[in-house]
Design a protein around this motif. Structure first.
Motif, short mmCIF file in Angstrom:
data_model
loop_
_atom_site.label_atom_id
_atom_site.label_comp_id
_atom_site.label_asym_id
_atom_site.label_seq_id
_atom_site.Cartn_x
_atom_site.Cartn_y
_atom_site.Cartn_z
N LEU A 111 0.83 -1.20 0.00
CA LEU A 111 0.00 0.00 0.00
C LEU A 111 0.86 1.25 0.00
N ALA A 112 1.95 1.23 0.76
CA ALA A 112 2.86 2.38 0.78
C ALA A 112 3.46 2.61 -0.60
N ASP A 113 3.86 1.53 -1.27
CA ASP A 113 4.42 1.66 -2.61
C ASP A 113 3.39 2.23 -3.58
N ALA A 114 2.14 1.82 -3.44
CA ALA A 114 1.08 2.34 -4.30
C ALA A 114 0.86 3.83 -4.06
N MET A 115 0.96 4.25 -2.81
CA MET A 115 0.80 5.68 -2.49
C MET A 115 1.90 6.51 -3.14
N ARG A 116 3.12 6.01 -3.07
CA ARG A 116 4.24 6.72 -3.69
C ARG A 116 4.03 6.80 -5.20
N ARG A 117 3.61 5.70 -5.80
CA ARG A 117 3.40 5.67 -7.25
C ARG A 117 2.27 6.61 -7.66
N GLU A 118 1.25 6.73 -6.86
CA GLU A 118 0.14 7.64 -7.16
C GLU A 118 0.65 9.08 -7.32
N THR A 119 1.50 9.52 -6.40
CA THR A 119 2.01 10.89 -6.46
C THR A 119 2.92 11.08 -7.67
N GLU A 120 3.76 10.10 -7.96
CA GLU A 120 4.63 10.20 -9.12
C GLU A 120 3.83 10.28 -10.41
N LEU A 121 2.78 9.50 -10.52
CA LEU A 121 1.98 9.49 -11.74
C LEU A 121 1.22 10.80 -11.92
N LEU A 122 0.74 11.40 -10.84
CA LEU A 122 0.05 12.68 -10.96
C LEU A 122 1.01 13.75 -11.46
N PHE A 123 2.21 13.81 -10.90
CA PHE A 123 3.18 14.81 -11.34
C PHE A 123 3.57 14.56 -12.79
N ALA A 124 3.79 13.30 -13.16
CA ALA A 124 4.15 12.98 -14.55
C ALA A 124 3.03 13.38 -15.51
N ASP A 125 1.79 13.22 -15.09
CA ASP A 125 0.65 13.59 -15.94
C ASP A 125 0.62 15.10 -16.17
N LEU A 126 0.92 15.87 -15.14
CA LEU A 126 0.92 17.33 -15.30
C LEU A 126 2.02 17.77 -16.27
N VAL A 127 3.19 17.13 -16.18
CA VAL A 127 4.27 17.47 -17.10
C VAL A 127 3.91 17.06 -18.52
N ARG A 128 3.37 15.86 -18.67
CA ARG A 128 3.04 15.36 -20.01
C ARG A 128 2.00 16.24 -20.70
N ARG A 129 1.01 16.72 -19.95
CA ARG A 129 -0.05 17.55 -20.54
C ARG A 129 0.29 19.04 -20.51
N ASN A 130 1.46 19.39 -19.96
CA ASN A 130 1.83 20.79 -19.80
C ASN A 130 0.72 21.55 -19.08
N ALA A 131 0.25 20.96 -17.99
CA ALA A 131 -0.82 21.57 -17.20
C ALA A 131 -0.25 22.61 -16.25
N SER A 132 -1.13 23.30 -15.56
CA SER A 132 -0.71 24.30 -14.59
C SER A 132 -0.10 23.62 -13.36
N LEU A 133 0.93 24.25 -12.81
CA LEU A 133 1.52 23.75 -11.57
C LEU A 133 0.46 23.60 -10.49
N PHE A 134 -0.49 24.51 -10.44
CA PHE A 134 -1.46 24.52 -9.35
C PHE A 134 -2.52 23.43 -9.49
N ASP A 135 -2.52 22.73 -10.63
CA ASP A 135 -3.36 21.52 -10.72
C ASP A 135 -2.88 20.47 -9.74
N LEU A 136 -1.64 20.58 -9.31
CA LEU A 136 -1.11 19.65 -8.31
C LEU A 136 -1.89 19.76 -7.01
N TRP A 137 -2.47 20.92 -6.73
CA TRP A 137 -3.26 21.13 -5.51
C TRP A 137 -4.74 20.87 -5.75
N THR A 138 -5.23 21.09 -6.95
CA THR A 138 -6.68 21.11 -7.19
C THR A 138 -7.19 19.94 -8.01
N ALA A 139 -6.33 19.03 -8.46
CA ALA A 139 -6.75 17.96 -9.36
C ALA A 139 -7.93 17.19 -8.78
N ASP A 140 -8.99 17.04 -9.58
CA ASP A 140 -10.17 16.28 -9.15
C ASP A 140 -10.08 14.83 -9.61
#
Length: 377
Positions: A111-140
């Motif tokens: 479960l801990a490994d899955a939590m770490r992977r979740e955060t990495e994937l969210l950040f990678a998604d923001l970079v891939r889509r060239n999204a706003s930095l602040f989507d890191l706080w507000t992503a639904d």
């Protein structure tokens, strides 16, 4: 001899012979290619990047822009999340907290490994889509597998593969709802609003609170002298803040941490603690009332510049391989202004860092020779 050579183990950047010690100089195109590749991909340059460098065209603005866009669109750019984001967000600290199996029997390393992977994937998604930095706080939305989805109470997710899912409500949003952050800022048997508030201030706001003064007692598990019941975390904190010295710092940290106290040690949502309803009300340093994680997010984003600067400082330090110094602050502010003009897009930060003097140049180091009573460069 090859394997033992420092040139095999380390990346060296050659100082031109005509540069005096203490002076800045632009690095070569090949060295720029190496910096760029290790920054974005965490590995050596590929053939197209090396070809641009050896032809001495990489430093040209048009070629550098083209290579940047190509590299950021490449799957290897996920190294930014696995390396930079993991360091910035201190995901390695997740391994230092082991929730008490008596109170949290469902928590394990998977479960801990899955939590770490979740955060990495969210950040990678923001970079891939060239999204706003602040989507890191507000992503639904987030990225979960079946194990993590079941922990969060997200239905209809099966299997070990991670996939993007939308949150069904506003209880959990963005980075502050990730288990990787909530677990590392907890203790084994209880939450710690102090640690969570301190983490937000240090990591996200770039405003590290001073260390506690000597002789201050820990926030111990105590009982109420009147009815013998266990005090809630908030009640213990209020007793702790009766000390005027403690109150000076806790008035900034505690409202942040209390707004996240509905998440338990393992990041599950809860409404009660020790049988008593949770009271997560607080007042931020600017007078804004906060009660829920969404209130906290809105409060933080009402002043985006400190968040953007803290992110930029960490990104710059990672890119150039050294800590950010006072003389870097004008460049940091310039990068933030450039990103602000582009809606704080992720590529704007990366592009501005790569084009900054700190990334494109070096300072020639002097050699120290000593004679009796005299030290000269």
């Amino acid at each position: 001899m090859i394997l033992a050579s420092p040139h095999f183990v380390f990346r060296f950047e050659r100082v031109p012979p005509n540069v005096a010690p203490g002076h800045n100089y632009n690095i070569s195109d090949v060295e720029l290619a190496s910096r760029l590749s290790f920054f974005l991909w965490g590995t050596i340059p590929d053939a197209p990047l090396l070809a641009a460098a050896t032809s001495k065209k990489l430093s040209e603005p048009a070629m550098l822009n083209a290579q940047l866009r190509r590299m950021l669109a490449d799957p290897r750019a996920e190294a930014l999340s696995a390396r930079f984001a993991a360091q910035w967000l201190r995901l390695q600290d997740l391994d230092l907290v082991h929730p008490d199996p008596f109170w949290f029997p469902d928590f394990d390393q998977q479960l801990a490994d899955a939590m770490r992977r979740e955060t990495e994937l969210l950040f990678a998604d923001l970079v891939r889509r060239n999204a706003s930095l602040f989507d890191l706080w507000t992503a639904d939305y987030t990225f979960v597998n079946e194990r993590l989805a079941r922990h969060y109470g997200i239905p209809n997710v099966a299997g070990s593969e991670f996939r993007r899912v939308a949150y069904a409500d506003t209880v959990r949003r963005g980075l502050l709802g990730h288990g990787s952050i909530l677990v590392q800022t907890s203790l084994a048997n209880r939450t710690s609003p102090v640690l969570r508030g301190k983490w937000v201030m240090e990591v996200l706001m770039g405003m590290a609170p001073p260390p506690p003064p000597p002789g201050v007692p820990d926030l111990e598990e105590t009982t109420n002298s009147k009815d013998g019941r266990m005090l809630t975390t908030r009640e213990r904190m209020e007793l702790h803040r009766t000390n005027a010295i403690c109150k000076t710092c806790h008035q900034y940290m505690d409202p942040i941490g209390l707004a996240l106290d509905n998440y338990d040690v393992t990041g599950k949502w809860r409404y009660r603690e020790n049988g008593a309803p949770l009271d997560t009300r607080g007042t931020m340093y600017d007078g804004r009332a906060v009660t829920t994680p969404m209130d906290l997010t809105r409060s933080l984003l009402s002043r985006p510049i400190p968040l953007a600067r803290a992110f930029t400082e960490n990104l710059m330090a990672y890119a150039v391989g050294r800590r950010v110094e006072d003389f870097d602050q004008p460049a940091i502010r310039a990068i933030v202004r450039e990103a602000e003009a582009d809606g704080y897009k992720m590529w704007s930060f990366i592009n501005a860092v790569v084009k900054s003097p700190a990334f494109r140049s070096r300072r020639a180091e002097g050699t120290i020779t000593e004679s009796p009573g005299v030290t000269k460069p």
